[in-house]
Design a protein around this motif. Structure first.
Motif, mmCIF file in Angstrom:
data_model
loop_
_atom_site.group_PDB
_atom_site.id
_atom_site.type_symbol
_atom_site.label_atom_id
_atom_site.label_comp_id
_atom_site.label_asym_id
_atom_site.label_seq_id
_atom_site.Cartn_x
_atom_site.Cartn_y
_atom_site.Cartn_z
ATOM 1 N N GLN A 513 42.382 3.149 -74.513
ATOM 2 C CA GLN A 513 43.544 3.991 -74.836
ATOM 3 C C GLN A 513 43.462 5.319 -74.087
ATOM 4 N N HIS A 514 42.251 5.899 -74.060
ATOM 5 C CA HIS A 514 42.102 7.180 -73.357
ATOM 6 C C HIS A 514 42.290 7.014 -71.852
ATOM 7 N N LEU A 515 41.779 5.912 -71.313
ATOM 8 C CA LEU A 515 41.988 5.654 -69.882
ATOM 9 C C LEU A 515 43.489 5.622 -69.576
ATOM 10 N N TYR A 516 44.218 4.850 -70.374
ATOM 11 C CA TYR A 516 45.665 4.760 -70.161
ATOM 12 C C TYR A 516 46.323 6.149 -70.298
ATOM 13 N N ASP A 517 45.869 6.920 -71.301
ATOM 14 C CA ASP A 517 46.450 8.259 -71.510
ATOM 15 C C ASP A 517 46.213 9.164 -70.304
ATOM 16 N N ILE A 518 45.005 9.090 -69.745
ATOM 17 C CA ILE A 518 44.696 9.945 -68.586
ATOM 18 C C ILE A 518 45.642 9.608 -67.444
ATOM 19 N N ILE A 519 45.780 8.327 -67.166
ATOM 20 C CA ILE A 519 46.623 7.936 -66.024
ATOM 21 C C ILE A 519 48.081 8.326 -66.293
ATOM 22 N N ARG A 520 48.499 8.075 -67.539
ATOM 23 C CA ARG A 520 49.898 8.403 -67.885
ATOM 24 C C ARG A 520 50.157 9.905 -67.695
ATOM 25 N N ARG A 521 49.219 10.730 -68.188
ATOM 26 C CA ARG A 521 49.410 12.189 -68.087
ATOM 27 C C ARG A 521 49.384 12.643 -66.629
ATOM 28 N N LEU A 522 48.493 12.053 -65.848
ATOM 29 C CA LEU A 522 48.437 12.431 -64.425
ATOM 30 C C LEU A 522 49.752 12.098 -63.735
ATOM 31 N N ARG A 523 50.284 10.943 -64.066
ATOM 32 C CA ARG A 523 51.542 10.542 -63.414
ATOM 33 C C ARG A 523 52.687 11.455 -63.851
ATOM 34 N N GLU A 524 52.640 11.873 -65.123
ATOM 35 C CA GLU A 524 53.696 12.768 -65.603
ATOM 36 C C GLU A 524 53.626 14.124 -64.898
ATOM 37 N N ARG A 525 52.397 14.598 -64.689
ATOM 38 C CA ARG A 525 52.238 15.933 -64.082
ATOM 39 C C ARG A 525 52.379 15.900 -62.566
ATOM 40 N N HIS A 526 52.126 14.752 -61.966
ATOM 41 C CA HIS A 526 52.168 14.671 -60.494
ATOM 42 C C HIS A 526 53.160 13.569 -60.113
ATOM 43 N N LEU A 527 54.416 13.934 -60.218
ATOM 44 C CA LEU A 527 55.466 12.938 -59.990
ATOM 45 C C LEU A 527 55.362 12.394 -58.579
ATOM 46 N N GLY A 528 55.522 11.126 -58.447
ATOM 47 C CA GLY A 528 55.446 10.520 -57.113
ATOM 48 C C GLY A 528 54.054 10.039 -56.772
ATOM 49 N N LEU A 529 53.044 10.440 -57.555
ATOM 50 C CA LEU A 529 51.679 9.971 -57.297
ATOM 51 C C LEU A 529 51.632 8.451 -57.477
ATOM 52 N N GLU A 530 51.013 7.771 -56.528
ATOM 53 C CA GLU A 530 50.813 6.330 -56.670
ATOM 54 C C GLU A 530 49.330 6.050 -56.848
ATOM 55 N N ILE A 531 49.038 4.967 -57.567
ATOM 56 C CA ILE A 531 47.643 4.646 -57.887
ATOM 57 C C ILE A 531 47.392 3.168 -57.628
ATOM 58 N N GLU A 532 46.204 2.896 -57.081
ATOM 59 C CA GLU A 532 45.759 1.505 -56.942
ATOM 60 C C GLU A 532 44.645 1.254 -57.949
ATOM 61 N N SER A 533 44.752 0.151 -58.678
ATOM 62 C CA SER A 533 43.658 -0.259 -59.553
ATOM 63 C C SER A 533 42.710 -1.151 -58.754
ATOM 64 N N CYS A 534 41.464 -0.674 -58.646
ATOM 65 C CA CYS A 534 40.441 -1.414 -57.909
ATOM 66 C C CYS A 534 39.229 -1.479 -58.828
ATOM 67 N N SER A 535 38.563 -2.591 -58.864
ATOM 68 C CA SER A 535 37.323 -2.648 -59.628
ATOM 69 C C SER A 535 36.343 -3.487 -58.824
ATOM 70 N N GLY A 536 35.742 -2.824 -57.826
ATOM 71 C CA GLY A 536 34.846 -3.531 -56.921
ATOM 72 C C GLY A 536 35.540 -4.770 -56.384
ATOM 73 N N GLY A 537 36.842 -4.663 -56.187
ATOM 74 C CA GLY A 537 37.678 -5.825 -55.925
ATOM 75 C C GLY A 537 38.627 -6.004 -57.091
ATOM 76 N N GLY A 538 38.787 -7.261 -57.555
ATOM 77 C CA GLY A 538 39.848 -7.571 -58.512
ATOM 78 C C GLY A 538 39.415 -7.694 -59.958
ATOM 79 N N ALA A 539 38.430 -6.892 -60.358
ATOM 80 C CA ALA A 539 37.931 -7.057 -61.729
ATOM 81 C C ALA A 539 38.711 -6.252 -62.772
ATOM 82 N N ARG A 540 39.741 -5.536 -62.340
ATOM 83 C CA ARG A 540 40.600 -4.913 -63.356
ATOM 84 C C ARG A 540 42.060 -5.079 -62.936
ATOM 85 N N VAL A 541 42.515 -6.298 -63.060
ATOM 86 C CA VAL A 541 43.923 -6.610 -62.807
ATOM 87 C C VAL A 541 44.463 -7.262 -64.074
#
Ligand code: DGJ
Length: 752
Positions: A513-541
């Motif tokens: 929940q906190h991970l999601y909150d951090i990303i959500r807040r960052l996106r709200e504060r930095h409009l237009g920011l794009e993020i890639e989810s990487c986990s040593g490859g595809g371990a967090r998709v």
């Protein structure tokens, strides 16, 4: 308590109006998608896309699935809910009822969704229908065990276009004592009784993710799961179940679904003694305990599922459409993935201002649109032994900070991206020296390392606030458009010693929940920011992280032949719109396989194209080849990323052939990729039959690369390309071709 995953309701359906004794919520989209309650029969019915889903309250007050399949006629009668007749003294009445959401209590033997224990020792929980409401288009059904004082609110949100339903649950403690949740599912999906089901699912490992597996469903359980603290790649939280021997890419009944959760998860698939199949998904019950004090509640993730009559190919296309239109952030104006360059395979940790600037100049000259500096730019990060946690620019490598490089990249017309791994710390870091108590650990016990790093306990408020502020600062002081958010190990020793023993296992929920909150807040504060989810490859998709990120990294394995299987497996569950694929060096670092630049480009052009090779070593001829492919990709990327994907030849199980076709959403373009891993004898490449074209339209084809058989017409009807097909001349080992079909008008008279 906050919802873990953003509720879909507001974007999915508008609130309906009372109609006599029934209530209907109508779709806000072009297609009607009512949620209908029949008070007389006490049944709920959802009609959306090409599906109907129905459940009702049976004589015992249990909520029972009635139907899930192809769309029925509006007036078709649905059976009244009635539990299956008892089979024997071992399967008494109520034991095997296909409940929508079952508490573990009474006589039940099917897998429960919710299992609890109370402070006084009671562990019996019998959930009975209480009431329903429709709020902003979401159907909310309340179940209750009055005596125990526990309520469960079930949410049903429906996508009018795909018929995919998102289900989740809220568990509320109204008792006067604490209750501990031992097992909490988001939902169970019940399939009609049958003995000829088979299951498809995805397994993998680092550098070998996304293997598609098939196994018959027989009596007994199959558990797809991660106990790793995050999504993991051993299994992915996706399933597809088909009926009969004949289900394939384009035919057969298929039920499919995916769980939107990036922590430990489980999807339990069970065929019971009545041959009923039940798919129960949610938090992984392994090592799980979530204590609710009186008045507290817990929300589950969302478990999405859909149905099609048209085979696994259509199931994938529905998932892709759903992800693009309902899951991805800013889906209303989904952006195409820019062609990116990433420094990792070229420079590893040896990044510095001068070297990165040289790479950036070359990348821009090739047509790259985004330049990403990977690991090594911060702290004492010269290898994977040190520096994680210290997110300040390494002044030996970047004496003037990142600004000169960022300005240079922008000046070259590219956006700028940076690698981070915010949830981790190396013991050899200033952060760990200052806060050794910030990591997951059990008091006084070992702290097992993975890649020389430990996992920060994001469940702690101070830790998650720290991470948010570090990233917020980084983004506020540097003009960064993109973060590659990496995560390179599993959890171990997942203790939270600052909590009471009763509360410690909440770490499994609160961390995510906190991970999601951090990303959500960052996106709200930095409009237009794009993020890639990487986990040593595809371990967090998964659909949870996907709702907050723009793209994912399917695998560290960039060998273009292995990638064919990886990308194929990925496509069963997830959209090409988010699947990044890089052209890297040859021989490949993972397996030493050599391949032509053509093969590498064409393999990577099946997703979001990236370049990860050391382009400073490319010859002028290779530069010219790359420039050509990058330009060609820009012409077809909308079709590849957003179009309808048809898997024509499967590369699974090391098959020699692989071919895919993507058809643009407006039907004007189709793109065909064909690969030959290994030719045999004098065998010709199989004829490829295109799909999804308009039979009565004319299409002109051109090759991006490769050769078509002599006599292939330049222009022919959709009927011709789909029924006569095209013969490509692929020979030898590691050969590839790609062709584009442009719709140029209708066939004269439209006659055959
Ligand atoms: C693992 C990622 O998957 C790679 O692409 C790269 O970013 C490394 N981590 C960097 O440490």
């Amino acid at each position: 308590m906050k919802r873990a995953i953003p509720c879909l309701a507001a974007t999915m359906l508008a609130l309906g109006a009372w109609l006599g004794s029934s209530v209907t919520a109508c779709a806000s989209s072009t297609q009607a998608a009512p949620i209908h309650y029949d008070a007389g029969r006490r049944t709920f019915r959802i009609d959306a896309g090409k599906i109907t889903y129905a459940f009702g309250v049976n004589g015992n007050g249990a909520l029972q699935t009635l139907y899930w399949g192809a769309r029925l006629m509006a007036n078709d009668p649905l059976p009244t809910a009635a539990p299956p007749a008892p089979r024997s003294s071992f399967d008494p009445a109520g034991a095997n009822t296909p409940q929508e959401y079952a508490g573990w209590g009474g006589p039940i033997t099917v897998m429960p969704d919710l299992k609890v224990h109370f402070a006084d020792g009671n562990r019996d929980l019998v959930l009975r229908y209480d009431s329903y409401r429709i709020v902003d288009g979401t159907l909310m059904v309340t179940l209750r065990d009055k005596q125990a004082g526990v309520s469960v609110v079930l949410d049903y949100a429906v996508d009018a276009n795909t018929g995919i339903i998102g289900r989740s649950a809220r568990i509320e403690n109204h008792a006067t004592q604490a209750v501990t949740l031992d097992r909490v599912a988001a939902a169970s999906w019940n399939l009609p009784p049958a003995t000829d089901y088979s299951l498809r699912y995805l397994t993998g490992t680092w550098a070998g993710e996304w293997h598609l597996r098939t196994r018959p469903l027989t009596p007994g359980a199959t558990e797809l799961e991660s106990r790793r603290g995050s999504t993991g790649d051993e299994n992915n939280p996706w399933f597809a179940i088909g009926r009969g021997a004949e289900w394939n890419e384009s035919r057969g009944r298929v039920w499919f679904g995916a769980l939107a959760w990036s922590g430990s998860w489980s999807i339990h698939i069970d065929q019971d003694v009545l041959s009923q199949v039940r798919v129960t998904g949610g938090y992984n019950p392994f090592d799980f305990a979530y204590q609710l004090e009186p008045g507290q509640s817990l929300d589950t993730p969302v478990f999405y599922a859909g149905y099609t009559d048209d085979g696994i190919g259509e199931a994938s296309r529905l998932m892709h459409q759903f992800e693009r239109s309902r899951i991805l952030p800013a889906h209303a104006q989904l952006k195409l993935r820019p062609v990116l360059y990433n420094s990792w395979e070229a420079t590893e940790f040896k990044v510095d201002e001068a070297g990165q600037e040289r790479l950036a100049e070359k990348a821009a000259a090739l047509g790259v649109e985004r330049f990403v500096v990977d690991d090594g730019w911060f702290g004492a990060r010269n290898s994977d032994h040190a520096g994680l946690g210290d997110w300040t620019v390494n002044r030996e490598k970047f004496p003037n900070g990142l600004k000169p490089l960022i300005d240079k990249v922008h000046g070259l017309g590219m956006s700028f991206g940076l690698w981070v791994e915010p949830e981790m710390v190396n013991p050899d870091s200033d952060l760990y020296r200052k806060h050794p108590d910030w990591v997951l650990n059990f008091d006084g016990r070992q702290r097992s390392l993975g890649r020389n790093q430990l996992v920060l306990n994001l469940a702690r408020d101070d830790v998650s606030e720290h991470i948010f502020h570090v990233l917020d600062d980084l983004l506020s002081h540097n003009d960064i458009q993109f973060l590659k958010w990496d995560y390179n190990r599993n959890w171990s020793e997942p203790g939270w010693p600052q909590q009471t023993p009763e509360q410690q296992q909440k770490v499994y929920v609160t961390y995510v929940q906190h991970l999601y909150d951090i990303i959500r807040r960052l996106r709200e504060r930095h409009l237009g920011l794009e993020i890639e989810s990487c986990s040593g490859g595809g371990a967090r998709v998964d659909l949870g992280i996907m709702s907050l990120t723009d793209e994912v990294w399917p695998s560290d394995n960039t060998d273009p032949s292995d990638r064919l299987s990886i990308q194929d497996g990925f496509s069963y569950a997830y959209a090409p719109a988010v699947m990044m694929a890089w052209v890297t060096g040859s021989p490949n670092w993972v397996n030493g396989r050599s391949s032509s630049l053509d093969f590498r480009f064409l393999s990577s052009m099946q997703g979001g194209l990236g370049i990860g090779a050391n382009i400073l070593q490319w010859t002028p001829a290779e530069d010219a080849t790359a420039r050509g492919y990058i330009a060609a990709y820009k012409d077809i990327r909308a079709t590849v990323q957003l179009g309808r994907l048809y898997r024509l030849l499967s590369p699974q199980e090391r098959a020699p052939h692989s071919a895919t076709e993507s058809v643009a959403t407006d039907g004007r373009q189709a793109v065909l990729f064909a690969f030959l891993r290994q030719g045999q004898e004098a065998q010709a490449y199989p004829t490829l039959y295109l799909q999804g074209l308009d039979e009565t339209a004319r299409y002109r084809y051109r090759l991006i690369h490769g050769k078509a058989a002599n006599g292939t017409p330049e222009v022919a009807s959709g009927a011709y390309w789909m029924h006569r097909g095209i013969d490509l001349e692929l020979r030898g080992d590691m050969d590839a071709a790609a062709a584009v079909f442009e719709r140029i008008g209708k066939v004269a008279n439209g006659s055959r």
